[in-house]
Motif scaffolding. Structure first.
Motif, PDB file in Angstrom:
ATOM      1  N   LEU A 135      14.417  36.446  11.281  1.00  0.00           N
ATOM      2  CA  LEU A 135      14.577  36.602  12.731  1.00  0.00           C
ATOM      3  C   LEU A 135      14.983  35.258  13.330  1.00  0.00           C
ATOM      4  CD1 LEU A 135      11.288  38.598  13.458  1.00  0.00           C
ATOM      5  CD2 LEU A 135      13.600  39.541  13.434  1.00  0.00           C
ATOM      6  N   GLY A 136      15.747  35.309  14.400  1.00  0.00           N
ATOM      7  CA  GLY A 136      16.142  34.070  15.078  1.00  0.00           C
ATOM      8  C   GLY A 136      14.924  33.348  15.638  1.00  0.00           C
ATOM      9  N   GLN A 137      14.841  32.054  15.417  1.00  0.00           N
ATOM     10  CA  GLN A 137      13.681  31.257  15.858  1.00  0.00           C
ATOM     11  C   GLN A 137      14.086  30.327  17.002  1.00  0.00           C
ATOM     12  OE1 GLN A 137      10.292  30.921  14.974  1.00  0.00           O
ATOM     13  NE2 GLN A 137      10.288  29.406  16.616  1.00  0.00           N
ATOM     14  N   PRO A 138      13.383  30.394  18.142  1.00  0.00           N
ATOM     15  CA  PRO A 138      13.684  29.444  19.216  1.00  0.00           C
ATOM     16  C   PRO A 138      13.285  28.022  18.794  1.00  0.00           C
ATOM     17  CG  PRO A 138      12.352  31.278  20.024  1.00  0.00           C
ATOM     18  CD  PRO A 138      12.339  31.344  18.532  1.00  0.00           C
ATOM     19  N   MET A 139      14.160  27.072  19.035  1.00  0.00           N
ATOM     20  CA  MET A 139      13.854  25.703  18.583  1.00  0.00           C
ATOM     21  C   MET A 139      14.682  24.640  19.295  1.00  0.00           C
ATOM     22  SD  MET A 139      15.878  25.363  14.946  1.00  0.00           S
ATOM     23  CE  MET A 139      15.286  26.902  14.243  1.00  0.00           C
ATOM     24  N   ILE A 140      14.114  23.436  19.255  1.00  0.00           N
ATOM     25  CA  ILE A 140      14.897  22.245  19.552  1.00  0.00           C
ATOM     26  C   ILE A 140      14.907  21.472  18.244  1.00  0.00           C
ATOM     27  CG2 ILE A 140      15.084  20.131  20.924  1.00  0.00           C
ATOM     28  CD1 ILE A 140      13.267  21.583  23.017  1.00  0.00           C
ATOM     29  N   ASN A 141      16.077  21.200  17.731  1.00  0.00           N
ATOM     30  CA  ASN A 141      16.207  20.529  16.435  1.00  0.00           C
ATOM     31  C   ASN A 141      17.081  19.291  16.616  1.00  0.00           C
ATOM     32  OD1 ASN A 141      18.177  21.342  13.476  1.00  0.00           O
ATOM     33  ND2 ASN A 141      16.595  19.799  13.692  1.00  0.00           N
ATOM     34  N   TYR A 142      16.487  18.140  16.333  1.00  0.00           N
ATOM     35  CA  TYR A 142      17.236  16.894  16.442  1.00  0.00           C
ATOM     36  C   TYR A 142      17.317  16.273  15.049  1.00  0.00           C
ATOM     37  CZ  TYR A 142      18.913  12.498  18.410  1.00  0.00           C
ATOM     38  OH  TYR A 142      19.677  11.402  18.715  1.00  0.00           O
ATOM     39  N   ALA A 143      18.536  16.071  14.571  1.00  0.00           N
ATOM     40  CA  ALA A 143      18.731  15.522  13.230  1.00  0.00           C
ATOM     41  C   ALA A 143      19.213  14.079  13.339  1.00  0.00           C
ATOM     42  CB  ALA A 143      19.748  16.352  12.463  1.00  0.00           C
ATOM     43  N   LEU A 144      18.514  13.164  12.669  1.00  0.00           N
ATOM     44  CA  LEU A 144      18.903  11.754  12.647  1.00  0.00           C
ATOM     45  C   LEU A 144      19.523  11.474  11.294  1.00  0.00           C
ATOM     46  CD1 LEU A 144      15.489  11.115  14.017  1.00  0.00           C
ATOM     47  CD2 LEU A 144      17.360   9.860  15.060  1.00  0.00           C
ATOM     48  N   ILE A 145      20.757  11.018  11.322  1.00  0.00           N
ATOM     49  CA  ILE A 145      21.491  10.850  10.073  1.00  0.00           C
ATOM     50  C   ILE A 145      21.564   9.377   9.703  1.00  0.00           C
ATOM     51  CG2 ILE A 145      23.726  11.243   8.958  1.00  0.00           C
ATOM     52  CD1 ILE A 145      23.660  13.620  11.354  1.00  0.00           C
ATOM     53  N   ASN A 146      20.969   9.043   8.556  1.00  0.00           N
ATOM     54  CA  ASN A 146      20.904   7.648   8.100  1.00  0.00           C
ATOM     55  C   ASN A 146      21.480   7.537   6.698  1.00  0.00           C
ATOM     56  OD1 ASN A 146      18.887   6.863  10.320  1.00  0.00           O
ATOM     57  ND2 ASN A 146      17.884   8.559   9.273  1.00  0.00           N
ATOM     58  N   ASP A 147      21.709   6.314   6.260  1.00  0.00           N
ATOM     59  CA  ASP A 147      22.169   6.078   4.890  1.00  0.00           C
ATOM     60  C   ASP A 147      21.124   6.534   3.885  1.00  0.00           C
ATOM     61  OD1 ASP A 147      24.423   4.935   5.880  1.00  0.00           O
ATOM     62  OD2 ASP A 147      23.679   2.871   5.733  1.00  0.00           O
ATOM     63  N   TRP A 148      19.849   6.496   4.302  1.00  0.00           N
ATOM     64  CA  TRP A 148      18.767   6.859   3.395  1.00  0.00           C
ATOM     65  C   TRP A 148      18.344   8.318   3.558  1.00  0.00           C
ATOM     66  CZ3 TRP A 148      14.901   7.990   6.840  1.00  0.00           C
ATOM     67  CH2 TRP A 148      14.953   7.324   8.079  1.00  0.00           C
ATOM     68  N   GLY A 149      19.213   9.106   4.169  1.00  0.00           N
ATOM     69  CA  GLY A 149      18.935  10.533   4.266  1.00  0.00           C
ATOM     70  C   GLY A 149      18.893  11.021   5.700  1.00  0.00           C
ATOM     71  N   THR A 150      18.774  12.326   5.845  1.00  0.00           N
ATOM     72  CA  THR A 150      18.733  12.944   7.162  1.00  0.00           C
ATOM     73  C   THR A 150      17.297  13.335   7.491  1.00  0.00           C
ATOM     74  OG1 THR A 150      20.967  13.811   6.906  1.00  0.00           O
ATOM     75  CG2 THR A 150      19.568  14.913   8.512  1.00  0.00           C
ATOM     76  N   VAL A 151      16.862  12.986   8.716  1.00  0.00           N
ATOM     77  CA  VAL A 151      15.542  13.403   9.177  1.00  0.00           C
ATOM     78  C   VAL A 151      15.742  14.447  10.272  1.00  0.00           C
ATOM     79  CG1 VAL A 151      13.388  12.681  10.279  1.00  0.00           C
ATOM     80  CG2 VAL A 151      14.521  11.170   8.634  1.00  0.00           C
TER      81      VAL A 151
END
Lengths: 396, 259
Positions: A135-151
């Motif tokens: 099911l679709g989930q309501p969310m706020i998703n912030y992705a931080l993209i770094n050389d050491w991976g994505t958070v």
């Protein structure tokens, strides 16, 4: 001047925005080979589903809105006739981060047999017993993209309850699930705000994911004594507890070998347990000088609660063979079995698909339950539910 | 006196040319071709593949691609499928390497799942076509050992005929013969020989155009499989260079939002 005009025309002819519709309509028929456990159930089920998708993109692809409603009509199961918004979200891409707001679906993990690490979306169980539909989930998703991976940071402000087949549906628990009388551990009920964080990274042959979730578990527990539902049917009631789950997923890609593992620790209802899936997939490419590939999949499924586990897979082995023809019609077949190592329970499955016209795809799915132990409460309700399903999808 | 010096230096040059082995000459041509194609930085393409089975029945795939030039190694590329409609939105991210295995990820839009996939199938078919992954991946000098065979004419154009032996041990080919245009330093025709050393496929590249004043790109590719009777036409509908792409456009995050 003329050159300038030509240039302007050229620039304008490259669209900086896009507005498009796509989607599919699927016709499905399901045939159960054995008599049902309950007289309210049937042997043949017909169904139609519709899932359009609208995409509006601007800002040179750096922003978009996606809208994916979904609707299904089922011949007999009134609970399976349902609608959902799978996705209705806004995306904004920054140089080193991405923001997504709205209803979405997220997938975490690497395994094939079960998805322990994947806890963001609720399962749309009426869609299929394998739990792959969400099911679709309501969310706020912030992705931080770094050389050491994505958070990835998630704020999940609203809880979706699991769907269950109705009284007239098959592949349901012996006692019907009363989704009108639901209990929550949190006094905020569906409005409890859940949080999650996930780090993912690729290092050479290794892909790694580490995640933590704090909120209401998508997997319900059930009342132990049946009670009457609003229609006077003896039913079990779902209970949604709060949980903390830490998960790790790993894949090593070594030539034709894919080594996979998922491990979780979940603290829920004053208990803490560990569960894991680990295994491999090995592919024989271009067998017998043909274009076909044959892949062998093996995974071990473990849950340290053993017989108290809320899933039927506490000490099980999954084995599968995947045949990919690599032809112009994308023909593929996956045959598999999940075998309980402690008793004779076996769950066999076959999934085959092929494009039969430019915009048409045929999918055949079959499941077989054998040797189901009567004390395996979850699987024993399905013991008469062997089925073959044929689905014809039209894509536009 | 001056004339003698000139004559003798010419002799020295001629001697050097004579001393060049067929392998050295083949390599020199490959290096020159690579040099002429350097500096394109990035490109965006749209293309259409027409697959034909041995009975002539056709099916098509529409594809959009982005590529980023990586110096000293294979390029990075992102491929998005628009048709067939049932695989619309499926995207493929590849970091190609000259001699070691490529890194590849596949995005499945229905499941919202990014899957790391094995790249051991470099010789396997790309999207059910007669092109294999190694046919469409970036061409690097170190991928082959070369041998110049002869000067020749192809379609009325002057060409070098060069044999090249793949150095990647899992290549599906034992050798390739290329007909390299002398003006463009681009192949007009390539013959592919399978592991049993018999002729498997022939590729011809047509309708070359020069982009950004420097880079020759074909408008149409024809690949014929002699052993199965199947063929694939690859039509390049547009090329756009220097889009300002960075490695950020070729990571798993960009794969998830590829449209």
């Amino acid at each position: 001047m003329k050159k300038l005009i030509t240039m302007t025309l050229l620039i304008c002819s490259t669209p900086l925005w896009a507005n498009e519709w796509s989607g599919n309509i699927s016709f499905e028929t399901k045939h159960f080979s054995k008599e049902a456990l309950s007289t309210s159930q049937f042997k043949e089920y017909g169904s139609v589903s519709f899932q359009p998708e609208w995409l509006y993109e601007w800002d040179g692809g750096k922003q978009n809105i996606t809208f994916v409603p979904f609707s299904r009509w089922d011949q007999h199961d009134e609970k399976r006739s349902h609608s959902d918004i799978r996705e209705f979200s806004w995306l904004k891409v920054f140089n080193e981060s991405e923001l997504r707001v709205g209803l979405r679906k997220v997938f975490w993990g690497v395994s094939e047999s079960q998805h322990l690490v994947d806890v963001i979306n609720q399962t749309d169980l009426v869609e299929g017993m394998d739990g792959e539909d969400k099911l679709g989930q309501p969310m706020i998703n912030y992705a931080l993209i770094n050389d050491w991976g994505t958070v990835d940071l998630f704020i999940l402000p609203y809880f979706r309850e699991r769907t269950f087949p109705g009284v007239n549906g098959r592949l349901r628990t012996t006692y019907h699930i009363d989704t009108d009388n639901v209990t929550y551990e949190s006094s905020d009920k569906q409005n409890h705000i859940d949080y999650a964080i996930r780090w993912t990274h690729s290092m050479g042959d290794w892909d790694i994911g580490l995640s933590h979730f704090n909120g209401t578990s998508r997997d319900p527990a059930f009342t132990t004594t049946p009670a009457l539902d609003n229609n006077g049917v003896l039913s079990l009631r779902p209970i949604y507890y709060l949980m903390q789950q830490t998960g790790l997923d790993l894949q090593a890609t070594k030539d034709a070998w894919l080594w996979k593992a998922e491990v979780i620790n979940r603290s829920i209802n004053n208990d803490s347990y560990n569960a894991a899936t680990a295994g491999f997939e090995y592919t024989f490419y271009s067998i017998f000088e043909s274009s076909s590939d044959v892949g062998l999949v093996m995974e071990y499924l473990y849950d340290d609660r053993k017989s108290k586990a809320t899933t039927p897979f506490e000490d099980d082995l999954m084995m599968g063979v995947r045949w990919t023809n690599n032809d112009e019609n994308d023909t593929s077949v996956l045959v598999g079995v999940i075998a309980d190592r402690d008793d004779s329970s076996r769950l066999y499955s076959v999934e085959a698909s092929r494009r039969i016209a430019e915009s048409m795809k045929l999918t055949i799915e079959a499941r077989l339950f054998t040797g189901i132990a009567t004390n395996d409460l979850l699987l024993s309700s399905f013991r008469q539910d062997d089925f073959v399903q044929v689905e014809l999808g039209y894509y536009f | 006196m001056k004339g003698i010096i000139l004559a003798s230096s010419l002799l020295v040059f001629a001697g050097a040319a004579l001393a060049e082995t067929a392998e050295e000459k083949g390599l020199a041509i490959a290096v020159e071709a690579d040099k002429r194609d350097q500096g394109w930085t990035d490109q965006a393409t749209t293309s259409k593949m027409i697959l034909r089975n041995s009975q002539g029945a056709e099916s098509t795939r529409e594809i959009r691609g982005k590529a980023l030039e990586v110096e000293g190694d294979g390029d990075k590329s992102l491929t998005i499928f628009d048709t067939p409609r049932d695989v619309k939105g499926t995207a493929f991210l590849s970091f190609t390497h000259t001699l070691k295995a490529d890194e590849q990820w596949l995005y499945l839009p229905a499941l919202k799942r990014v899957k790391r996939i094995s790249s051991s199938n470099k010789s396997g078919p790309f999207m059910g076509s007669e092109f294999s992954y190694e046919d469409i991946s970036s061409q690097e000098v170190a991928k082959y050992k070369y041998k110049f065979i002869k000067d020749d004419k192809f379609d009325g154009r002057d060409v070098f005929v060069i044999e090249r032996i793949p150095q990647y041990k899992k290549s599906g080919y034992t050798k390739q013969i290329t007909w390299m245009d002398k003006e463009m330093y681009q192949p007009l025709k390539i013959e592919f020989y399978d592991r049993k050393k018999s002729l498997l496929k022939t590729l011809t590249q047509h309708d070359y155009k020069k982009y950004a004043d420097k880079y020759w790109r074909p408008g149409r590719l024809e690949m014929i499989n002699h052993q199965t009777g199947k063929s694939t036409t690859l039509l390049w509908k547009s090329y756009k260079f220097k889009n300002g792409f960075s490695s950020r456009d070729f990571d798993r995050n960009s794969l998830k939002r590829a449209r």
